[in-house]
Design an enzyme around this catalytic site. Structure first.
Site, PDB file in Angstrom:
ATOM      1  N   SER A 114      -3.483  15.257  28.040  1.00  0.00           N
ATOM      2  CA  SER A 114      -3.284  14.239  27.011  1.00  0.00           C
ATOM      3  C   SER A 114      -4.410  14.371  25.996  1.00  0.00           C
ATOM      4  CB  SER A 114      -3.199  12.843  27.616  1.00  0.00           C
ATOM      5  OG  SER A 114      -4.375  12.561  28.319  1.00  0.00           O
ATOM      6  N   GLU A 145      -0.695  16.906  12.173  1.00  0.00           N
ATOM      7  CA  GLU A 145       0.742  16.803  12.492  1.00  0.00           C
ATOM      8  C   GLU A 145       1.053  15.381  12.966  1.00  0.00           C
ATOM      9  OE1 GLU A 145       1.116  19.441  15.789  1.00  0.00           O
ATOM     10  OE2 GLU A 145       0.250  21.133  14.703  1.00  0.00           O
ATOM     11  N   LYS A 147       2.206  12.547  15.535  1.00  0.00           N
ATOM     12  CA  LYS A 147       2.202  12.441  16.994  1.00  0.00           C
ATOM     13  C   LYS A 147       3.530  11.797  17.394  1.00  0.00           C
ATOM     14  CE  LYS A 147      -0.734  10.966  20.815  1.00  0.00           C
ATOM     15  NZ  LYS A 147       0.195  10.139  21.582  1.00  0.00           N
ATOM     16  N   ASP A 149       6.460  10.186  19.250  1.00  0.00           N
ATOM     17  CA  ASP A 149       6.470   9.285  20.391  1.00  0.00           C
ATOM     18  C   ASP A 149       7.787   9.434  21.137  1.00  0.00           C
ATOM     19  OD1 ASP A 149       5.426   7.494  22.094  1.00  0.00           O
ATOM     20  OD2 ASP A 149       5.680   5.744  20.817  1.00  0.00           O
ATOM     21  N   TYR A 258       5.591  21.865  18.896  1.00  0.00           N
ATOM     22  CA  TYR A 258       4.338  21.852  18.150  1.00  0.00           C
ATOM     23  C   TYR A 258       3.227  22.681  18.763  1.00  0.00           C
ATOM     24  CZ  TYR A 258       3.922  18.074  21.541  1.00  0.00           C
ATOM     25  OH  TYR A 258       3.953  17.332  22.688  1.00  0.00           O
ATOM     26  N   LYS A 350      -4.571   7.101  16.218  1.00  0.00           N
ATOM     27  CA  LYS A 350      -3.481   6.173  16.523  1.00  0.00           C
ATOM     28  C   LYS A 350      -3.258   5.218  15.366  1.00  0.00           C
ATOM     29  CE  LYS A 350      -2.387   5.522  20.719  1.00  0.00           C
ATOM     30  NZ  LYS A 350      -1.262   5.991  21.569  1.00  0.00           N
ATOM     31  N   CYS A 444      19.545 -31.678  25.299  1.00  0.00           N
ATOM     32  CA  CYS A 444      19.433 -30.991  24.016  1.00  0.00           C
ATOM     33  C   CYS A 444      18.237 -31.543  23.232  1.00  0.00           C
ATOM     34  CB  CYS A 444      20.714 -31.172  23.212  1.00  0.00           C
ATOM     35  SG  CYS A 444      20.566 -30.573  21.519  1.00  0.00           S
ATOM     36  N   CYS A 447      19.899 -33.484  19.982  1.00  0.00           N
ATOM     37  CA  CYS A 447      20.757 -34.667  20.078  1.00  0.00           C
ATOM     38  C   CYS A 447      20.628 -35.405  21.402  1.00  0.00           C
ATOM     39  CB  CYS A 447      22.209 -34.281  19.853  1.00  0.00           C
ATOM     40  SG  CYS A 447      22.907 -33.388  21.257  1.00  0.00           S
ATOM     41  N   CYS A 462      24.138 -26.848  24.600  1.00  0.00           N
ATOM     42  CA  CYS A 462      24.370 -28.250  24.288  1.00  0.00           C
ATOM     43  C   CYS A 462      25.872 -28.389  24.076  1.00  0.00           C
ATOM     44  CB  CYS A 462      23.618 -28.646  23.018  1.00  0.00           C
ATOM     45  SG  CYS A 462      24.230 -30.186  22.315  1.00  0.00           S
ATOM     46  N   CYS A 467      26.479 -32.527  17.774  1.00  0.00           N
ATOM     47  CA  CYS A 467      25.035 -32.296  17.759  1.00  0.00           C
ATOM     48  C   CYS A 467      24.618 -31.858  16.353  1.00  0.00           C
ATOM     49  CB  CYS A 467      24.695 -31.213  18.769  1.00  0.00           C
ATOM     50  SG  CYS A 467      22.996 -30.659  18.673  1.00  0.00           S
TER      51      CYS A 467
END
Ligand code: AMP
Ligand code: ZN
Length: 723
Positions: A114, A145, A147, A149, A258, A350, A444, A447, A462, A467
């Site tokens: 990584s 370049e 990154k 995901d 890559y 990042k 509710c 109401c 409800c 209402c």
């Protein structure tokens, strides 16, 4: 990848092959000798590979899908007639059968490490200082370049053939997912590495799901009641581990490469001297490489490049969580070496996270048009990817329970693309013990009616149709469906707050004098609204039914009902069985309709509306349409390709006028398919299922038969000069 002359040759060959295969079937191919079949197959494979490259790698197709399909089917038929000529790199071999069991473990050619992360220009300058110090030079060239995901993969080619695709796994061992990798069309099954003096190569890339594909996939999954994927990365990684390559092929994955990991006999540093060169080699061999691969002379240029990318990334059709900066000189890689976890010759920058941590202060329950209660988290305001967020959805009580989210928790908020922010989950470690459970309200919040929860549903509701919260949402919807201009959210809020309307029917008893008294209202505005409301009385019956907002009764269902029943009285008198037996209406909808007409308040509203002259019955036009013969009744009709004389909308309207059912996909229930220019996959599917097909002219001829009895259709054809 292809020189200009070669492209020209391939395009010529494409035309020749298209002519040659026209009208041929497996039977014809059986008559060829093995040698003839082999030669023809190789030609077809060459052009198909070329068109795959144009379409999937360059996104610049030079033939229609229809022509491509023809070539592909010809190759399939030819290989079926002569199975002995099939090669593993034939474009027909991308999809292997589904399997059970485990993926095999494989060792990578080099460790898939990584990257160290940086978060600011200062971090990058610091990293640059170290690199220059270790290399003992002031001049270091970098390459920047995106990154990607997605899911990291290793691809191995031996003698130009793709022999392996593997997941990253623990970095040293990964899982063999060759079968799934083969389905990705931007990954060539055969790549001309030998032309570049390479017999064996291991490369690294990222399998991604484009944002647009991701969105569609999730919509599809929700429709099917499957849990949506949280983000494109999970979707890509999850898809790669499916054990059914045919399903993987449908998911629309893409791949960017890559890095060259390892190659022989040509070697990194000795023969391939820079990362830029490596990317060029990969691109020349037919791969998709990063769309940004900028060589920078110093770190300041790097910083400028990453900040610009940060601005632009929303417009990319793939997710990137940052940029990767690599030393361009590959020979320097060995000198710099690696730490325990990261290479020293590359670093990740990042992007500011689209996630953030904040405190959940409270939960409020929003009441929707159909009474559904949605929990909304009230948050301590926090910046998420450049936007201040103070509310986020918690979806439904099951979600809260599953994630064990509590009031007072620190939570992770995420904003993905254009979607509303949502809570990912709580940070349990930060609990103090003072957090409170989130209670589903028993009444509710607007109401006060007791909440009900139906068995088949995730949401509490409800049940009170009076209402105010529901009423407000319903009134906005009423205005939208019946096209009452001026009855938007702001007006509805004002009218309800001032007590001018207490129900939808009240709209039809509004008094101009009273309206004018409202703040911000003049004679003109009041008259306009009243005119618009008056006009809605003459809307078609099906729109009025839609506007009632009966659960599960949208436009389509309302149209079916308005075709079956002349007025609301007939609809109310219809038995459950009768409703449920209307094609297109199921048990759930039928139940919902029956329940709607059981509620006293609804009956009152309808009565009051009718007394005001708002009649729930077919208009004269609807009646007239009803009486016309329906020569296409019960037929499902599909259109594919471009038509010369009509837009898609127009033909669909014509089909509906004739009682037919225009549908979008070809199934065994399709009555016939109208095929225009450059038709898509629907054409091939219809062919496969043996469904009747008409070209545009034949379709027009058929319409001409019908016009005697249908003045509407006659009018359309006349206007187009087709009669
Ligand atoms: P991480 O695992 O977050 O430390 O980041 C390293 C990962 O970034 C690698 O495993 C790759 O999968 C991924 N990655 C995406 N784009 C690139 C790129 N252009 N160069 C190198 N790695 C990349
Ligand atoms: Zn309520």
């Amino acid at each position: 990848m292809y020189a200009v002359a070669e492209e020209r040759e391939l395009q010529k060959l494409t035309d020749e092959l298209l002519k040659l295969i026209e009208g041929k079937t497996e039977e014809d191919w059986k008559k060829l000798s093995r040698k003839e079949a082999e030669e023809l197959a190789e030609k077809l494979r060459r052009v198909i590979r070329y068109h795959d490259y144009k379409y999937y790698v360059q996104a610049n197709p030079v033939i229609s899908d229809y022509q491509y399909d023809k070539l592909f089917h010809a190759l399939e038929a030819l290989e079926k007639a002569h199975p002995e000529i099939i090669t593993p790199d034939s474009p027909t071999q991308r999809i292997s059968p589904a399997f059970t069991g485990e993926f095999e473990k494989v060792k990578h050619y080099a460790e898939m490490t990584s990257l160290e992360n940086t978060y600011s220009a200062e971090d990058l300058r610091e990293w640059d200082r170290k690199v220059r110090e270790l290399l003992g030079t002031n001049q270091v060239e970098y390459i920047v370049e995106p990154k990607f995901d997605g899911a990291s993969v290793e691809l191995v080619y031996e003698k130009d053939l793709l022999v392996r695709g593997a997941t990253r796994g623990d970095g040293i061992y990964g899982e063999d997912i060759t079968m799934n990798v083969k389905t990705i069309k931007s990954i060539p099954l055969r790549a001309p590495f030998s032309k570049h003096g390479i017999d064996l190569i291991s490369i690294r890339g990222e399998v991604i799901m484009p944002k647009s594909v991701f969105q569609k996939l999730n919509e599809e999954r929700e429709k099917q009641g499957l849990p949506p994927f949280a983000n494109p990365r999970n979707a890509a990684a999850g898809t790669l581990r499916l054990k059914n390559p045919a399903e993987v092929a449908k998911r629309g994955l893409d791949c960017y490469v890559y890095q060259i990991f390892y190659s022989e006999p040509k070697k990194l540093c000795d023969d391939i001297k820079t990362q830029k060169e490596a990317l060029k080699l990969l691109s020349d061999c037919g791969f998709k490489t990063p769309h940004i691969q900028k060589v920078c002379r110093n770190i300041e240029e790097v910083i400028e490049t990453v900040l610009k990318a940060q601005e632009e990334r929303e417009s990319w059709d793939f997710e990137a969580d940052g940029m990767v900066i690599k030393v361009n000189d590959i020979c320097a890689w060995e000198k710099l070496g690696e730490t325990l976890h990261h290479p020293r010759w590359a670093v990740a920058y990042k992007f500011p996270a689209k996630q953030a941590v904040t405190k959940l202060i409270d939960v409020v329950w929003q009441v929707g048009r159909t009474g559904a209660l949605t929990p909304v988290a009230i948050l301590e305001p926090v910046e998420v990817g450049g936007v201040i967020v103070s509310r986020a959805t918690l979806f439904n009580p099951d979600f809260i329970r599953m994630k064990d989210i509590r009031i007072g928790d620190y939570v992770i908020v995420e904003r993905a693309g254009e979607t509303i922010p949502y809570i990912v989950g709580p940070i349990v470690e930060r609990r103090t013990g003072n957090e409170k459970q989130i209670e589903v309200p028993t009444h509710c919040p607007v109401c006060g009616a007791p909440i009900v929860k139906e068995l088949d549903e995730a949401v509490p509701r409800c049940p009170n149709i009076n209402c105010p919260a529901q009423l407000k949402e319903h009134m906005i919807y009423w205005g939208k469906v019946l096209d009452i201009k001026g009855l938007g959210e702001a007006t509805v809020n004002q009218l309800m707050r001032k007590g001018v309307v207490k129900s939808i029917a009240d709209l039809y008893y509004l008094d101009k004098k009273e309206l004018i008294k409202l703040p911000g209202w003049g004679v003109k505005k009041a008259e306009n609204l009243l005119t618009q409301i008056e006009k809605s009385k003459s809307a078609p019956f099906w729109k009025k039914l839609t506007a009632l907002g009966i659960r599960h009764v949208g436009e389509k269902t309302a149209q079916l009902l308005a075709k079956k029943f002349r007025n609301i009285q007939e609809l109310m008198n219809a038995g459950f069985e009768e409703l449920a037996s209307i094609p297109g209406i199921g048990l759930i909808t039928a139940t919902s309709i029956k329940n709607f007409f059981k509620a006293e308040q609804n009956l009152e509203m309808i009565k009051k509306l009718e007394e005001a002259g708002f009649k729930f019955e077919r208009t004269e036009e609807e009646e007239r349409e009803q009486e016309l013969p329906k020569p296409l009744a019960g037929q499902n009709i599909v259109f594919t390709g471009e038509l010369d004389h009509f837009t898609r909308k127009e033909v669909q309207h014509i089909v509906e006028l004739l009682g037919g059912n225009p549908t979008n996909s070809v199934t065994r229930k399709t009555s016939f398919v109208v095929v225009g220019k450059n038709p898509g996959s629907k054409y091939t599917r219809a062919q496969k299922l043996g469904i009747k097909m008409l070209n545009e002219q034949e379709f027009i001829e058929m319409l001409k038969e019908f016009v005697k009895e249908n003045p509407e259709v006659r009018k359309i054809l006349e206007e187009k000069g087709l009669l």
